[in-house]
Design a protein around this motif. Structure first.
Motif, PDB file in Angstrom:
ATOM      1  N   ASP A   7       0.962  -1.364  -0.009  1.00 51.39           N
ATOM      2  CA  ASP A   7       0.127  -0.147  -0.060  1.00 51.39           C
ATOM      3  C   ASP A   7       0.844   1.177  -0.053  1.00 51.39           C
ATOM      4  O   ASP A   7       0.382   2.233  -0.326  1.00 51.39           O
ATOM      5  CB  ASP A   7      -1.154   0.010   1.176  1.00 51.39           C
ATOM      6  CG  ASP A   7      -2.008  -0.926   1.087  1.00 51.39           C
ATOM      7  OD1 ASP A   7      -2.276  -1.238  -0.088  1.00 51.39           O
ATOM      8  OD2 ASP A   7      -2.478  -1.283   2.131  1.00 51.39           O
ATOM      9  N   GLY A   9       3.190   2.405  -2.015  1.00 52.32           N
ATOM     10  CA  GLY A   9       3.153   2.976  -3.614  1.00 52.32           C
ATOM     11  C   GLY A   9       2.112   3.758  -3.737  1.00 52.32           C
ATOM     12  O   GLY A   9       2.071   4.677  -4.406  1.00 52.32           O
ATOM     13  N   GLY A  10       0.844   3.257  -3.380  1.00 49.63           N
ATOM     14  CA  GLY A  10      -0.429   3.795  -3.554  1.00 49.63           C
ATOM     15  C   GLY A  10      -0.411   5.059  -2.715  1.00 49.63           C
ATOM     16  O   GLY A  10      -1.036   6.322  -3.298  1.00 49.63           O
ATOM     17  N   ILE A  12       2.115   6.893  -1.922  1.00 51.73           N
ATOM     18  CA  ILE A  12       3.176   7.889  -2.407  1.00 51.73           C
ATOM     19  C   ILE A  12       2.385   8.669  -3.624  1.00 51.73           C
ATOM     20  O   ILE A  12       2.383   9.924  -3.547  1.00 51.73           O
ATOM     21  CB  ILE A  12       4.260   7.296  -2.736  1.00 51.73           C
ATOM     22  CG1 ILE A  12       5.031   6.775  -1.548  1.00 51.73           C
ATOM     23  CG2 ILE A  12       5.097   8.122  -3.661  1.00 51.73           C
ATOM     24  CD1 ILE A  12       6.310   5.764  -1.831  1.00 51.73           C
ATOM     25  N   VAL A  13       1.629   8.052  -4.287  1.00 56.02           N
ATOM     26  CA  VAL A  13       1.033   8.560  -5.481  1.00 56.02           C
ATOM     27  C   VAL A  13      -0.102   9.402  -5.128  1.00 56.02           C
ATOM     28  O   VAL A  13      -0.239  10.523  -5.592  1.00 56.02           O
ATOM     29  CB  VAL A  13       0.692   7.525  -6.682  1.00 56.02           C
ATOM     30  CG1 VAL A  13      -0.040   7.949  -7.804  1.00 56.02           C
ATOM     31  CG2 VAL A  13       1.664   6.792  -7.008  1.00 56.02           C
ATOM     32  N   THR A  14      -0.715   8.906  -4.120  1.00 53.76           N
ATOM     33  CA  THR A  14      -1.759   9.836  -3.627  1.00 53.76           C
ATOM     34  C   THR A  14      -1.583  11.118  -2.934  1.00 53.76           C
ATOM     35  O   THR A  14      -1.974  11.983  -2.998  1.00 53.76           O
ATOM     36  CB  THR A  14      -2.797   8.948  -2.512  1.00 53.76           C
ATOM     37  OG1 THR A  14      -3.295   7.625  -3.135  1.00 53.76           O
ATOM     38  CG2 THR A  14      -4.066   9.726  -2.203  1.00 53.76           C
ATOM     39  N   VAL A  57       8.571  10.397  -8.075  1.00 53.43           N
ATOM     40  CA  VAL A  57       7.254   9.487  -7.561  1.00 53.43           C
ATOM     41  C   VAL A  57       7.106   8.103  -8.139  1.00 53.43           C
ATOM     42  O   VAL A  57       7.062   7.241  -7.551  1.00 53.43           O
ATOM     43  CB  VAL A  57       6.006  10.398  -7.934  1.00 53.43           C
ATOM     44  CG1 VAL A  57       4.728   9.813  -7.661  1.00 53.43           C
ATOM     45  CG2 VAL A  57       6.100  11.631  -6.950  1.00 53.43           C
ATOM     46  N   ALA A  61       7.418   4.709  -5.950  1.00 50.41           N
ATOM     47  CA  ALA A  61       6.274   3.988  -5.951  1.00 50.41           C
ATOM     48  C   ALA A  61       6.562   2.665  -6.496  1.00 50.41           C
ATOM     49  O   ALA A  61       6.131   1.397  -5.992  1.00 50.41           O
ATOM     50  CB  ALA A  61       5.013   4.292  -6.825  1.00 50.41           C
ATOM     51  N   ALA A  64       8.640   0.753  -3.596  1.00 46.78           N
ATOM     52  CA  ALA A  64       7.728   0.209  -2.643  1.00 46.78           C
ATOM     53  C   ALA A  64       6.953  -0.809  -3.164  1.00 46.78           C
ATOM     54  O   ALA A  64       6.920  -1.821  -2.307  1.00 46.78           O
ATOM     55  CB  ALA A  64       6.958   1.326  -2.269  1.00 46.78           C
ATOM     56  N   ASN A  65       6.574  -0.864  -4.158  1.00 45.87           N
ATOM     57  CA  ASN A  65       5.761  -2.224  -4.698  1.00 45.87           C
ATOM     58  C   ASN A  65       6.738  -3.460  -4.972  1.00 45.87           C
ATOM     59  O   ASN A  65       6.386  -4.661  -4.607  1.00 45.87           O
ATOM     60  CB  ASN A  65       5.307  -2.037  -6.082  1.00 45.87           C
ATOM     61  CG  ASN A  65       3.745  -1.221  -5.897  1.00 45.87           C
ATOM     62  OD1 ASN A  65       3.227  -1.113  -4.920  1.00 45.87           O
ATOM     63  ND2 ASN A  65       3.396  -0.312  -6.903  1.00 45.87           N
TER      64      ASN A  65
END
Length: 78
Positions: A7, A9-10, A12-14, A57, A61, A64-65
């Protein structure tokens, strides 16, 4: 632990997306989305000002994934 690492990665993008549209931390804070938004007027002359934080970014992400996938392979899929 595995689900939390996937989660990240999500998150970071958010966070970058929210700071890109102006809903993040105030301006003196260094956020990648805010940095990318600051460089939007300079896209035609100095594209690296906006592209470098966007690439950062993506890399954060992605790493992290991949770390989450490695943990899943290590602990779950034996």
């Amino acid at each position: 632990l595995v689900a939390a690492s996937l989660d990240v990665g999500g998150l970071i993008v958010t966070l970058a997306g929210l700071s890109f549209i102006g809903l993040g931390a105030p301006q003196p804070a260094a956020e990648l989305g805010g940095m990318a938004a600051t460089g939007i007027p300079l896209l035609l002359s100095d594209a690296w000002v906006s592209v470098a934080p966007a690439v950062a970014v993506f890399i954060l992400a992605f790493v992290a994934n991949k770390a989450g996938d490695a943990l899943r392979l290590l602990f779950v899929d034996r």
